[in-house]
Design an enzyme around this catalytic site. Structure first.
Site, PDB file in Angstrom:
ATOM      1  N   ASN A 159      16.894  36.362-101.372  1.00 34.57           N
ATOM      2  CA  ASN A 159      16.677  37.787-101.135  1.00 34.57           C
ATOM      3  C   ASN A 159      17.471  38.760-101.766  1.00 34.57           C
ATOM      4  O   ASN A 159      17.014  40.054-102.048  1.00 34.57           O
ATOM      5  CB  ASN A 159      16.756  37.900 -99.640  1.00 34.57           C
ATOM      6  N   TYR A 186      12.660  46.861-112.591  1.00 34.92           N
ATOM      7  CA  TYR A 186      12.805  46.522-111.336  1.00 34.92           C
ATOM      8  C   TYR A 186      11.246  46.080-110.891  1.00 34.92           C
ATOM      9  O   TYR A 186      11.085  44.798-110.366  1.00 34.92           O
ATOM     10  CB  TYR A 186      13.084  47.501-110.295  1.00 34.92           C
ATOM     11  N   LYS A 226      10.268  42.193-109.833  1.00 32.31           N
ATOM     12  CA  LYS A 226       9.549  41.963-108.772  1.00 32.31           C
ATOM     13  C   LYS A 226       8.156  41.237-108.441  1.00 32.31           C
ATOM     14  O   LYS A 226       7.943  40.400-107.783  1.00 32.31           O
ATOM     15  CB  LYS A 226       9.926  43.254-107.644  1.00 32.31           C
ATOM     16  N   THR A 258      18.642  50.727 -96.146  1.00 31.64           N
ATOM     17  CA  THR A 258      19.758  49.846 -96.382  1.00 31.64           C
ATOM     18  C   THR A 258      20.699  50.501 -97.347  1.00 31.64           C
ATOM     19  O   THR A 258      20.176  51.432 -97.723  1.00 31.64           O
ATOM     20  CB  THR A 258      19.021  48.334 -97.057  1.00 31.64           C
TER      21      THR A 258
HETATM   22  P1  NAP Z   1      21.092  45.922-100.024  1.00 31.22           P
HETATM   23  O1  NAP Z   1      21.580  46.251 -98.602  1.00 31.22           O
HETATM   24  O2  NAP Z   1      21.715  46.535-101.346  1.00 31.22           O
HETATM   25  O3  NAP Z   1      21.284  44.233-100.242  1.00 31.22           O
HETATM   26  C1  NAP Z   1      21.335  43.769-101.454  1.00 31.22           C
HETATM   27  C2  NAP Z   1      21.843  42.313-101.447  1.00 31.22           C
HETATM   28  O4  NAP Z   1      21.753  41.591-102.623  1.00 31.22           O
HETATM   29  C3  NAP Z   1      23.151  42.484-101.151  1.00 31.22           C
HETATM   30  O5  NAP Z   1      23.651  41.375 -99.923  1.00 31.22           O
HETATM   31  C4  NAP Z   1      24.139  42.175-102.261  1.00 31.22           C
HETATM   32  O6  NAP Z   1      25.290  41.368-102.046  1.00 31.22           O
HETATM   33  C5  NAP Z   1      23.013  41.020-102.907  1.00 31.22           C
HETATM   34  N1  NAP Z   1      23.145  40.804-104.171  1.00 31.22           N
HETATM   35  C6  NAP Z   1      22.833  41.890-105.170  1.00 31.22           C
HETATM   36  N2  NAP Z   1      23.246  41.380-106.510  1.00 31.22           N
HETATM   37  C7  NAP Z   1      23.552  40.035-106.567  1.00 31.22           C
HETATM   38  C8  NAP Z   1      24.060  38.917-107.468  1.00 31.22           C
HETATM   39  N3  NAP Z   1      24.005  39.193-108.487  1.00 31.22           N
HETATM   40  N4  NAP Z   1      24.565  38.077-106.815  1.00 31.22           N
HETATM   41  C9  NAP Z   1      24.623  37.877-105.474  1.00 31.22           C
HETATM   42  N5  NAP Z   1      24.110  38.635-104.491  1.00 31.22           N
HETATM   43  C10 NAP Z   1      23.815  39.800-105.046  1.00 31.22           C
HETATM   44  O7  NAP Z   1      19.647  46.274-100.191  1.00 31.22           O
HETATM   45  P2  NAP Z   1      18.500  45.558 -99.570  1.00 31.22           P
HETATM   46  O8  NAP Z   1      17.507  46.622 -99.315  1.00 31.22           O
HETATM   47  O9  NAP Z   1      18.752  44.831 -97.871  1.00 31.22           O
HETATM   48  O10 NAP Z   1      17.932  44.565-100.628  1.00 31.22           O
HETATM   49  C11 NAP Z   1      17.273  43.393-100.303  1.00 31.22           C
HETATM   50  C12 NAP Z   1      16.134  42.813-101.075  1.00 31.22           C
HETATM   51  O11 NAP Z   1      15.228  43.823-100.640  1.00 31.22           O
HETATM   52  C13 NAP Z   1      16.398  43.172-102.456  1.00 31.22           C
HETATM   53  O12 NAP Z   1      15.764  42.010-103.168  1.00 31.22           O
HETATM   54  C14 NAP Z   1      15.631  44.316-102.810  1.00 31.22           C
HETATM   55  O13 NAP Z   1      14.980  44.713-103.889  1.00 31.22           O
HETATM   56  C15 NAP Z   1      14.454  44.249-101.754  1.00 31.22           C
HETATM   57  N6  NAP Z   1      13.795  45.529-101.269  1.00 31.22           N
HETATM   58  C16 NAP Z   1      14.464  46.349-100.692  1.00 31.22           C
HETATM   59  C17 NAP Z   1      13.802  47.606-100.358  1.00 31.22           C
HETATM   60  C18 NAP Z   1      14.393  48.736 -99.843  1.00 31.22           C
HETATM   61  O14 NAP Z   1      13.662  49.959 -99.676  1.00 31.22           O
HETATM   62  N7  NAP Z   1      15.801  48.646 -99.167  1.00 31.22           N
HETATM   63  C19 NAP Z   1      12.466  47.530-100.545  1.00 31.22           C
HETATM   64  C20 NAP Z   1      11.769  46.614-100.996  1.00 31.22           C
HETATM   65  C21 NAP Z   1      12.584  45.523-101.592  1.00 31.22           C
HETATM   66  P3  NAP Z   1      26.654  41.545-102.992  1.00 31.22           P
HETATM   67  O15 NAP Z   1      26.756  42.992-103.361  1.00 31.22           O
HETATM   68  O16 NAP Z   1      27.833  41.490-101.882  1.00 31.22           O
HETATM   69  O17 NAP Z   1      26.620  40.803-103.927  1.00 31.22           O
END
Ligand code: NAP
Length: 254
Positions: A90, A157, A161, A192
Site C-alpha cells: 500500500n 503518479y 498507479k 489522510t
Molecule cells: P499517507 O497517510 O501519506 O500514507 C502513505 C504511506 O506510505 C505512509 O505510511 C508512508 O510511510 C508510506 N511510504 C511512502 N513512501 C514510502 C517509502 N519510500 N518506503 C516505505 N513507505 C513509504 O497516505 P494514504 O492516503 O494513506 O496513502 C496510502 C496509499 O493510498 C498510497 O499508495 C496512495 O497513493 C493511495 N491513495 C491515496 C488516496 C488519498 O486520497 N489519500 C487516494 C487514492 C490512492 P513513511 O512516510 O513512514 O515511510
C-alpha cells in the site's frame, strides 16, 4: 472468529492513513500483522495500539524502493509467525506533481520506484512464501486517478498507479492456478496525510469533495474494510480486479 483468524498479513505504508487503519482492522479480525514504513516511531505506536487491543503485530522500518526490504518483511513474517497469507502493498507517494514538461527524470523514476517497482518487488518475495502454504491474497493500492478520472499535473503518479493494474492482472493470471489471488483497490479521495498535504485549503477540499457522488471524502477505515474483503475468504472467487472504492467519483463530472 475474525475474518483473518490464523492468517498472517503484511501491510506496507502502515505508519499512517489507509495502511495504518488496515493494519489495525486486520489485527482486530485475528491476523498476526507485520507492518512496514520508513517512520519507525509511528510503527512502534501502531504495534502498541494493536497489542493494547489484544492483537499481535511486529514492525520493520524501511524503504519500499529496496528489494532487500521487500525480502526482509517476508522473512520476518515467516520467522516470527511461520507463514504469509495476505500482503497489502500500500505504500505510495504523490511524487513530483505539476506540468509534465517540468517533471524531472529523477522525480519520474522516484514515483515509479515507490508506487510500482515496490509492488513488483513485494510480490516477487511474497508469492514464494504464500505458495508454501497453498496460496494467499495480494492487494495493491492503485487509485481512480489515471484509471477512471484524469487530473492534469499527475503524470508520474497516474502512470505509476495505472501500472499497478497491469501488474495485478499479470500476477492474477500467472498465479491463480496455485491459489494466489491478486487485486487492486482504487480509492477516491481519502482523508489522510497525503490528501491533506495536497489539499491544504478549504477551496481545494471543497473542489475534491464535489468530485464524489457521495459529496465527501472517505475515512481511512472505509478503505480498510474494502481491503479486508479482498484479503479475506469473503472474496475467494475475486482475482485480477481493479476495485473502485471512490464514492462515485468515476461516474460524476461536476
Ligand atoms: P499517507 O497517510 O501519506 O500514507 C502513505 C504511506 O506510505 C505512509 O505510511 C508512508 O510511510 C508510506 N511510504 C511512502 N513512501 C514510502 C517509502 N519510500 N518506503 C516505505 N513507505 C513509504 O497516505 P494514504 O492516503 O494513506 O496513502 C496510502 C496509499 O493510498 C498510497 O499508495 C496512495 O497513493 C493511495 N491513495 C491515496 C488516496 C488519498 O486520497 N489519500 C487516494 C487514492 C490512492 P513513511 O512516510 O513512514 O515511510
Amino acid at each position: 472468529m475474525g475474518r483473518l483468524t490464523n492468517k498472517v498479513a503484511l501491510v506496507t505504508g502502515a505508519s499512517s492513513g489507509i495502511g495504518r487503519a488496515t493494519a489495525r482492522l486486520f489485527a482486530a479480525e485475528g491476523a498476526k500483522v507485520v507492518v512496514g514504513a520508513r517512520r519507525s516511531s509511528e510503527l512502534a505506536t501502531l504495534v502498541a495500539e494493536i497489542e493494547a487491543a489484544g492483537g499481535e503485530a511486529i514492525a520493520l522500518a524501511g524503504d519500499v524502493q529496496s528489494e532487500d526490504y521487500a525480502k526482509a518483511l517476508v522473512t520476518l513474517a515467516a520467522e516470527k509467525y511461520g507463514r504469509l497469507d495476505v500482503a497489502y502493498n500500500n505504500a505510495g507517494t504523490l511524487g513530483e506533481m505539476g506540468p509534465t514538461t517540468g517533471i524531472s527524470e529523477a522525480g519520474w523514476n522516484a514515483a515509479l520506484a515507490t508506487n510500482l517497482t515496490s509492488a513488483f518487488l513485494g510480490a516477487k518475495h511474497q508469492i514464494p512464501e504464500m505458495l508454501k502454504h497453498g496460496g494467499g491474497s495480494i492487494i495493491f493500492t492503485s487509485t481512480f486517478v489515471g484509471y477512471s478520472f484524469a487530473f492534469p499535473g499527475t503524470a508520474a503518479y497516474a502512470a505509476s498507479k495505472a501500472g499497478l493494474i497491469g501488474l495485478t492482472q499479470a500476477l492474477a493470471a500467472e498465479y491463480g492456478a496455485q491459489g494466489v489471488r491478486v487485486n487492486a483497490v482504487l480509492p477516491g479521495a481519502v482523508d489522510t496525510e497525503m490528501y491533506r498535504g495536497m489539499n491544504d485549503s478549504n477551496e481545494s477540499q471543497t473542489f475534491v469533495i464535489g468530485l464524489h457522488a457521495l459529496k465527501r471524502v472517505a475515512k481511512p477505515e472505509e478503505l480498510a474494510r474494502s481491503v479486508l474483503y479482498l484479503a479475506s475468504d469473503d472474496s475467494s472467487f475475486v482475482t485480477g480486479t481493479a476495485s473502485l472504492v471512490d464514492g462515485g467519483a468515476s461516474i460524476t463530472r461536476t
